[in-house]
Design an enzyme around this catalytic site. Sequence first.
Site, PDB file in Angstrom:
ATOM      1  N   LYS A  22       0.843  -1.205   0.000  1.00  9.45           N
ATOM      2  CA  LYS A  22       0.000   0.000   0.000  1.00  9.45           C
ATOM      3  C   LYS A  22       0.870   1.244   0.000  1.00  9.45           C
ATOM      4  O   LYS A  22       0.669   2.154  -0.801  1.00  9.45           O
ATOM      5  CB  LYS A  22      -0.908   0.027   1.227  1.00  9.45           C
ATOM      6  N   ARG A  93      -3.922  10.493   4.029  1.00 14.17           N
ATOM      7  CA  ARG A  93      -2.680  11.257   4.260  1.00 14.17           C
ATOM      8  C   ARG A  93      -1.812  11.248   2.996  1.00 14.17           C
ATOM      9  O   ARG A  93      -1.174  12.248   2.686  1.00 14.17           O
ATOM     10  CB  ARG A  93      -1.911  10.650   5.430  1.00 14.17           C
ATOM     11  N   CYS A 117      -5.182   8.590   9.273  1.00 12.33           N
ATOM     12  CA  CYS A 117      -5.503   7.997  10.583  1.00 12.33           C
ATOM     13  C   CYS A 117      -5.160   8.988  11.702  1.00 12.33           C
ATOM     14  O   CYS A 117      -4.229   9.772  11.602  1.00 12.33           O
ATOM     15  CB  CYS A 117      -4.705   6.715  10.782  1.00 12.33           C
ATOM     16  N   ARG A 122      -0.370  15.288  12.992  1.00 12.87           N
ATOM     17  CA  ARG A 122       0.373  14.700  11.872  1.00 12.87           C
ATOM     18  C   ARG A 122       0.802  15.829  10.938  1.00 12.87           C
ATOM     19  O   ARG A 122       0.254  16.049   9.901  1.00 12.87           O
ATOM     20  CB  ARG A 122      -0.470  13.646  11.152  1.00 12.87           C
ATOM     21  N   PRO A 123       1.852  16.584  11.366  1.00 17.45           N
ATOM     22  CA  PRO A 123       2.273  17.753  10.586  1.00 17.45           C
ATOM     23  C   PRO A 123       2.902  17.366   9.246  1.00 17.45           C
ATOM     24  O   PRO A 123       3.269  16.214   9.040  1.00 17.45           O
ATOM     25  CB  PRO A 123       3.322  18.384  11.490  1.00 17.45           C
ATOM     26  N   ILE A 124       3.006  18.334   8.362  1.00 14.39           N
ATOM     27  CA  ILE A 124       3.779  18.116   7.121  1.00 14.39           C
ATOM     28  C   ILE A 124       4.833  19.230   6.978  1.00 14.39           C
ATOM     29  O   ILE A 124       5.233  19.594   5.879  1.00 14.39           O
ATOM     30  CB  ILE A 124       2.863  18.063   5.881  1.00 14.39           C
ATOM     31  N   ASP A 305       3.813   0.498  12.156  1.00 14.10           N
ATOM     32  CA  ASP A 305       2.562  -0.009  11.572  1.00 14.10           C
ATOM     33  C   ASP A 305       2.280  -1.454  11.958  1.00 14.10           C
ATOM     34  O   ASP A 305       1.231  -1.991  11.611  1.00 14.10           O
ATOM     35  CB  ASP A 305       2.595   0.122  10.043  1.00 14.10           C
ATOM     36  N   ARG A 397      -9.143   0.123   3.691  1.00 17.52           N
ATOM     37  CA  ARG A 397      -8.206   1.104   3.121  1.00 17.52           C
ATOM     38  C   ARG A 397      -6.860   0.456   2.784  1.00 17.52           C
ATOM     39  O   ARG A 397      -6.172   0.869   1.868  1.00 17.52           O
ATOM     40  CB  ARG A 397      -7.960   2.256   4.110  1.00 17.52           C
TER      41      ARG A 397
HETATM   42  C1  EPZ Z   1       4.035   6.922   6.617  1.00 15.24           C
HETATM   43  O1  EPZ Z   1       3.323   8.007   7.178  1.00 15.24           O
HETATM   44  C2  EPZ Z   1       3.027   5.800   6.492  1.00 15.24           C
HETATM   45  N1  EPZ Z   1       1.941   6.219   5.613  1.00 15.24           N
HETATM   46  C3  EPZ Z   1       2.465   5.438   7.864  1.00 15.24           C
HETATM   47  O2  EPZ Z   1       1.666   4.253   7.673  1.00 15.24           O
HETATM   48  C4  EPZ Z   1       3.599   5.080   8.815  1.00 15.24           C
HETATM   49  O3  EPZ Z   1       3.079   4.919  10.127  1.00 15.24           O
HETATM   50  C5  EPZ Z   1       4.665   6.180   8.824  1.00 15.24           C
HETATM   51  O4  EPZ Z   1       5.102   6.474   7.487  1.00 15.24           O
HETATM   52  C6  EPZ Z   1       5.890   5.776   9.631  1.00 15.24           C
HETATM   53  O5  EPZ Z   1       6.473   4.611   9.068  1.00 15.24           O
HETATM   54  C7  EPZ Z   1       2.167   6.203   4.277  1.00 15.24           C
HETATM   55  O6  EPZ Z   1       3.239   5.838   3.807  1.00 15.24           O
HETATM   56  C8  EPZ Z   1       1.028   6.641   3.414  1.00 15.24           C
HETATM   57  P1  EPZ Z   1       6.336  10.027   8.737  1.00 15.24           P
HETATM   58  P2  EPZ Z   1       3.994   9.480   7.220  1.00 15.24           P
HETATM   59  O7  EPZ Z   1       6.419  11.259   7.956  1.00 15.24           O
HETATM   60  O8  EPZ Z   1       4.791   9.704   6.000  1.00 15.24           O
HETATM   61  C9  EPZ Z   1       6.650  13.287  12.144  1.00 15.24           C
HETATM   62  C10 EPZ Z   1      -0.264   2.929   7.574  1.00 15.24           C
HETATM   63  O9  EPZ Z   1      -0.901   2.358   8.463  1.00 15.24           O
HETATM   64  N2  EPZ Z   1       6.590  14.240  11.019  1.00 15.24           N
HETATM   65  O10 EPZ Z   1       7.438   9.008   8.623  1.00 15.24           O
HETATM   66  O11 EPZ Z   1       2.938  10.433   7.589  1.00 15.24           O
HETATM   67  C11 EPZ Z   1       5.291  12.649  12.386  1.00 15.24           C
HETATM   68  O12 EPZ Z   1       4.491  13.456  13.227  1.00 15.24           O
HETATM   69  C12 EPZ Z   1       0.243   4.342   7.815  1.00 15.24           C
HETATM   70  O13 EPZ Z   1       0.040   2.412   6.463  1.00 15.24           O
HETATM   71  C13 EPZ Z   1       6.776  15.594  11.292  1.00 15.24           C
HETATM   72  O14 EPZ Z   1       6.970  15.991  12.442  1.00 15.24           O
HETATM   73  O15 EPZ Z   1       4.977   9.282   8.468  1.00 15.24           O
HETATM   74  C14 EPZ Z   1       5.646  11.349  13.040  1.00 15.24           C
HETATM   75  O16 EPZ Z   1       5.889  11.556  14.421  1.00 15.24           O
HETATM   76  C15 EPZ Z   1      -0.179   4.865   9.164  1.00 15.24           C
HETATM   77  N3  EPZ Z   1       6.709  16.470  10.264  1.00 15.24           N
HETATM   78  C16 EPZ Z   1       6.962  10.959  12.367  1.00 15.24           C
HETATM   79  O17 EPZ Z   1       7.499  12.176  11.811  1.00 15.24           O
HETATM   80  C17 EPZ Z   1       6.494  16.068   8.981  1.00 15.24           C
HETATM   81  O18 EPZ Z   1       6.476  16.924   8.076  1.00 15.24           O
HETATM   82  C18 EPZ Z   1       6.817   9.917  11.280  1.00 15.24           C
HETATM   83  O19 EPZ Z   1       6.094  10.459  10.258  1.00 15.24           O
HETATM   84  C19 EPZ Z   1       6.321  14.699   8.728  1.00 15.24           C
HETATM   85  C20 EPZ Z   1       6.365  13.801   9.754  1.00 15.24           C
END
Ligand code: EPZ
Length: 432
Positions: A22, A93, A117, A122-124, A305, A397
């Site tokens: 996914k 997301r 979720c 969940r900042p970007i 995950d 999903r």
């Molecule tokens: C991806 O989410 C996955 N989703 C998530 O899987 C997964 O939990 C996550 O990576 C961690 O492995 C997809 O790939 C679509 P991150 P993502 O950016 O990209 C912080 C599932 O069940 N952060 O690695 O959103 C954030 O708050 C889903 O398949 C910032 O602070 O995760 C978190 O604490 C759920 N600022 C950490 O980094 C940002 O701009 C990890 O986030 C981005 C992230």
Amino acid sequence: MDRLIIQGQKALCGNVDISGCKNAAVAILPASLLANDVVVLENIPDIADIKNQVRIMREMDVDVEYLDRHTLKVDSRHMKNDCANSESVRKMRASYYFLGVLLGRFKKARVAFPGGCDFGVRPIDLHIKGFEALGATVTTKAVIEMQADELRGTNIFLDFASVGATINIMLAAVMAEGTTVIENAAKEPHVVDTASFLNSMGADVKGAGTDTIRIRGVKKLHGSTYAIIPDQIETGTYMISAAVTGGDVTVHNVIPRHMDSISAKLREIGVRVIEDDDSIRVIGKGCRLRPCKVKTLPYPGFPTDMQPQIMVLLATIPGTSMINESVWDSRFKYVDQLRKLGANIDVESHLAIIEGVEKLVGTDVEATDLRAGAAMVLAGLAASGVTTVSNVNYIDRGYENMVEKLQGIGARIRRDSGREDPQLSVITGNAV
Ligand code: EPZ
């Protein structure tokens, strides 16, 4: 709203075929828009998040055709570059990947804020930091708007090894002027798969899978035919289904090395894990399982995950186990649902202390997010009596044909529109 009805305490035995990943597919499908050409994507999982992204792309006049259930043909030669008003964008997301793609191809983008979720904030901000470093002006009011006269390669250090930010910066940088270096990059298999896909379209991305990814900008990308890797988290979920029911399950079409942290943790617990070239056999039957400690980490650590799923296993192993969730701020919301089944779990901020119980007892629970939903199913399979899991839309999903795949290894589970009395289906002896 559909729900699942499960009659638990049956050892699962047999074979499961794993679908495409996914989190690779939801990045690679938008990434295909970077080539002003035709792209064919194979081994795409048949899940709701993909259907949602196809809707978003069609709203942007991209021609998306299903050649079969798992193969998509994408023709973006006549697309427009705006998905600001798309309700579909707000449903997931991974919509944030349209930011990197539209900026990378058109040097401007208007995208609604992504959904996803609920694990707390969940900042970007890291994504936006990367886009601004490449030369974009970003405003985040009602929608996210970006514009750049030109995109120039630069060095970007990520404060956290963010999966989404790593991929999004790659998407924006592949046709920038010059070279971009991403440091403290995420190393997940889906990051590597996205880089491999970009290179199949003529990009020049090196180092994916390490802390440092180097992207040399190219003038344009061309079409490609590409097959998505298998899903690491779906694989891990079915591996745990064998452990938690005392069964014997083999997962097929997998990449065993992607599963190393999960296989190692299951072996530490006392589960037998036997790897072959593209399959893994997991035997819980006859094994004395023991409590353990888990800390979730970015790849190659134990994946966040898989945290709800391993929680269910530990909740059924007598003794004290611990889970430290180090990736997300608040990813234990589903524990209340496990407590309804009799689990004995204390949560304090990022730490869960689990006192394993002899058995869980079936009742009505709900999925609170995608992976928590899968965990509720695992709990129902382990529990005595009948468990119903509502909000199945979360599970849809990210898991293709979960009910059929579980029935294929002997699970007494079925999907119900929510009207029948689940106990009745058990009393009348109907297959659950
Ligand atoms: C991806 O989410 C996955 N989703 C998530 O899987 C997964 O939990 C996550 O990576 C961690 O492995 C997809 O790939 C679509 P991150 P993502 O950016 O990209 C912080 C599932 O069940 N952060 O690695 O959103 C954030 O708050 C889903 O398949 C910032 O602070 O995760 C978190 O604490 C759920 N600022 C950490 O980094 C940002 O701009 C990890 O986030 C981005 C992230």
